[in-house]
Design an enzyme around this catalytic site. Structure first.
Site, PDB file in Angstrom:
ATOM      1  N   GLU A  52      -6.962   4.738   7.618  1.00  0.00           N
ATOM      2  CA  GLU A  52      -7.052   6.445   7.052  1.00  0.00           C
ATOM      3  C   GLU A  52      -8.051   6.994   6.010  1.00  0.00           C
ATOM      4  OE1 GLU A  52      -2.900   5.604   5.159  1.00  0.00           O
ATOM      5  OE2 GLU A  52      -2.354   5.006   7.405  1.00  0.00           O
ATOM      6  N   SER A  63       2.531  -1.795  10.414  1.00  0.00           N
ATOM      7  CA  SER A  63       4.814  -1.652  10.553  1.00  0.00           C
ATOM      8  C   SER A  63       4.789  -3.404  10.548  1.00  0.00           C
ATOM      9  CB  SER A  63       5.134  -1.701  12.620  1.00  0.00           C
ATOM     10  OG  SER A  63       5.161   0.182  12.535  1.00  0.00           O
ATOM     11  N   ASN A  77       0.669  -0.833   0.212  1.00  0.00           N
ATOM     12  CA  ASN A  77       0.598   0.386  -0.172  1.00  0.00           C
ATOM     13  C   ASN A  77       0.531   1.031   0.128  1.00  0.00           C
ATOM     14  OD1 ASN A  77      -2.175   2.159   0.349  1.00  0.00           O
ATOM     15  ND2 ASN A  77      -2.191   1.402   2.800  1.00  0.00           N
ATOM     16  N   GLU A 132      -5.788  -4.289  10.174  1.00  0.00           N
ATOM     17  CA  GLU A 132      -4.674  -3.596  10.715  1.00  0.00           C
ATOM     18  C   GLU A 132      -5.103  -2.648  11.770  1.00  0.00           C
ATOM     19  OE1 GLU A 132      -2.638  -2.715   6.590  1.00  0.00           O
ATOM     20  OE2 GLU A 132      -4.319  -1.493   7.223  1.00  0.00           O
ATOM     21  N   LYS A 137       0.153   4.009  -0.656  1.00  0.00           N
ATOM     22  CA  LYS A 137      -0.849   5.860   0.093  1.00  0.00           C
ATOM     23  C   LYS A 137      -0.082   6.826  -0.803  1.00  0.00           C
ATOM     24  CE  LYS A 137      -0.342   3.078   4.662  1.00  0.00           C
ATOM     25  NZ  LYS A 137      -0.241   3.477   6.348  1.00  0.00           N
ATOM     26  N   GLY A 142       1.869   2.575  11.090  1.00  0.00           N
ATOM     27  CA  GLY A 142       3.003   3.504  10.525  1.00  0.00           C
ATOM     28  C   GLY A 142       3.431   4.059  11.716  1.00  0.00           C
ATOM     29  N   HIS A 184      -9.721   1.103   4.758  1.00  0.00           N
ATOM     30  CA  HIS A 184      -8.230   1.704   4.728  1.00  0.00           C
ATOM     31  C   HIS A 184      -8.533   2.761   6.241  1.00  0.00           C
ATOM     32  CE1 HIS A 184      -4.792   3.172   6.417  1.00  0.00           C
ATOM     33  NE2 HIS A 184      -4.394   1.557   5.632  1.00  0.00           N
TER      34      HIS A 184
HETATM   35  P1  PGA Z   1       2.495   0.508   7.921  1.00  0.00           P
HETATM   36  O1  PGA Z   1       1.175   0.981   6.636  1.00  0.00           O
HETATM   37  O2  PGA Z   1       3.303  -0.283   7.201  1.00  0.00           O
HETATM   38  O3  PGA Z   1       3.253   1.557   6.909  1.00  0.00           O
HETATM   39  O4  PGA Z   1       2.338   0.477   8.627  1.00  0.00           O
HETATM   40  C1  PGA Z   1       0.347  -0.324   6.737  1.00  0.00           C
HETATM   41  C2  PGA Z   1      -0.886   0.333   6.150  1.00  0.00           C
HETATM   42  O5  PGA Z   1      -1.912   1.231   6.940  1.00  0.00           O
HETATM   43  O6  PGA Z   1      -2.010  -0.818   4.830  1.00  0.00           O
END
Ligand code: PGA
Length: 250
Positions: free
Chosen positions: A98, A214, A10, A168, A12, A174, A96
């Site tokens: 976000e 992460s 992903n 998630e 983003k 993140g 997601h």
């Molecule tokens: P990250 O993001 O690996 O940077 O923690 C994962 C995601 O949001 O899909």
């Protein structure tokens, strides 16, 4: 029970079309022998064409990060499932955290998007997961149940086999804080029970449940060894071709 793992990137809001091409120029030679799992890269919408061109003839698939539930219409700034398919995508990330947090997506709107994605022949990767505060207040299962009901409602066994769930936990996204394989396994088992209640044991056993939050080269192997974890949704560590290749080859 053998579920083929799915490792998805992903990206983003990162990378231009030129950067997308540069990524694949390095990434493809690193993984071209590596067909054990399904690999999908989800760039920003404007980079989908560059990604599809760069991966032509390879086993790498391309996905979108979001879409509107209608197929066309007066929805300025949006893209539809049909457009994504026509651009060469096979997958789409939906719901997601976000999108839920910053763009007002709800279980209801995510459900509509899943329906539209399935109708277009896309594989939706539906994100579910609790906030830190919810985990600390013992609300994890309630949140997962609500997200799963949003993801499953109105669908049948055939539909659910064409989707993947990505667990998630928001506190792990993140932040560098990965959930332990045990925490993930527990959440996945709970999600699978929810799927079983809705679709029966056989379908639930075939449902792929990925982990995201992460995931890094250093922890990918331990996570992927856990039988309940059917793959990964990788954000930050998927932006660098060498790092994502190590994860793919865990
Ligand atoms: P990250 O993001 O690996 O940077 O923690 C994962 C995601 O949001 O899909």
């Amino acid at each position: 029970m053998s579920r083929k793992k799915l490792i998805a990137a992903n990206w983003k809001m990162h990378k231009t079309p030129a950067e997308t091409r540069a990524f694949f120029a390095t990434f493809l030679p690193l993984v071209n022998q590596h067909t054990r799992d399904e690999i999908v890269v989800c760039p920003a919408a404007v980079c989908i064409s560059a990604a599809v061109e760069s991966t032509a003839g390879s086993h790498i698939r391309v996905g979108a990060q979001n879409m509107h539930h209608e197929n066309q219409g007066a929805f300025t700034g949006e893209i539809s499932a049909d457009m994504i398919v026509a651009s060469g995508c096979t997958h789409v990330i939906l719901g997601h955290s976000e999108r839920r947090q910053y763009f007002g997506e709800t279980d209801e709107s995510v459900n509509k998007k899943i329906k539209s994605a399935l109708e277009a022949g896309l594989t939706p990767i539906v994100c579910v997961g609790e906030l830190l505060e919810e985990r600390e207040n013992g609300k994890t299962e309630g949140v997962l149940r609500r997200h799963c009901q949003g993801a499953f409602s109105g669908f049948n066994t055939e539909h659910v086999l064409n989707m993947a769930i990505a667990y998630e936990p928001v506190w792990a996204i993140g932040t560098g804080k990965t959930a332990t394989p045990q925490i993930v396994a527990e959440a996945h088992a709970f999600i699978r029970k929810e799927a079983e209640a809705e679709f029966g044991k056989e379908a639930a056993n075939k449902l792929r449940i990925l982990y995201g939050g992460s995931v890094k080269p250093e922890n990918a192997a331990a996570l992927m060894e856990e039988p309940e974890i059917d793959g990964a949704l990788v954000g930050g560590a998927s932006l660098d071709p060498a790092s994502f290749a190590v994860i793919v080859k865990y």
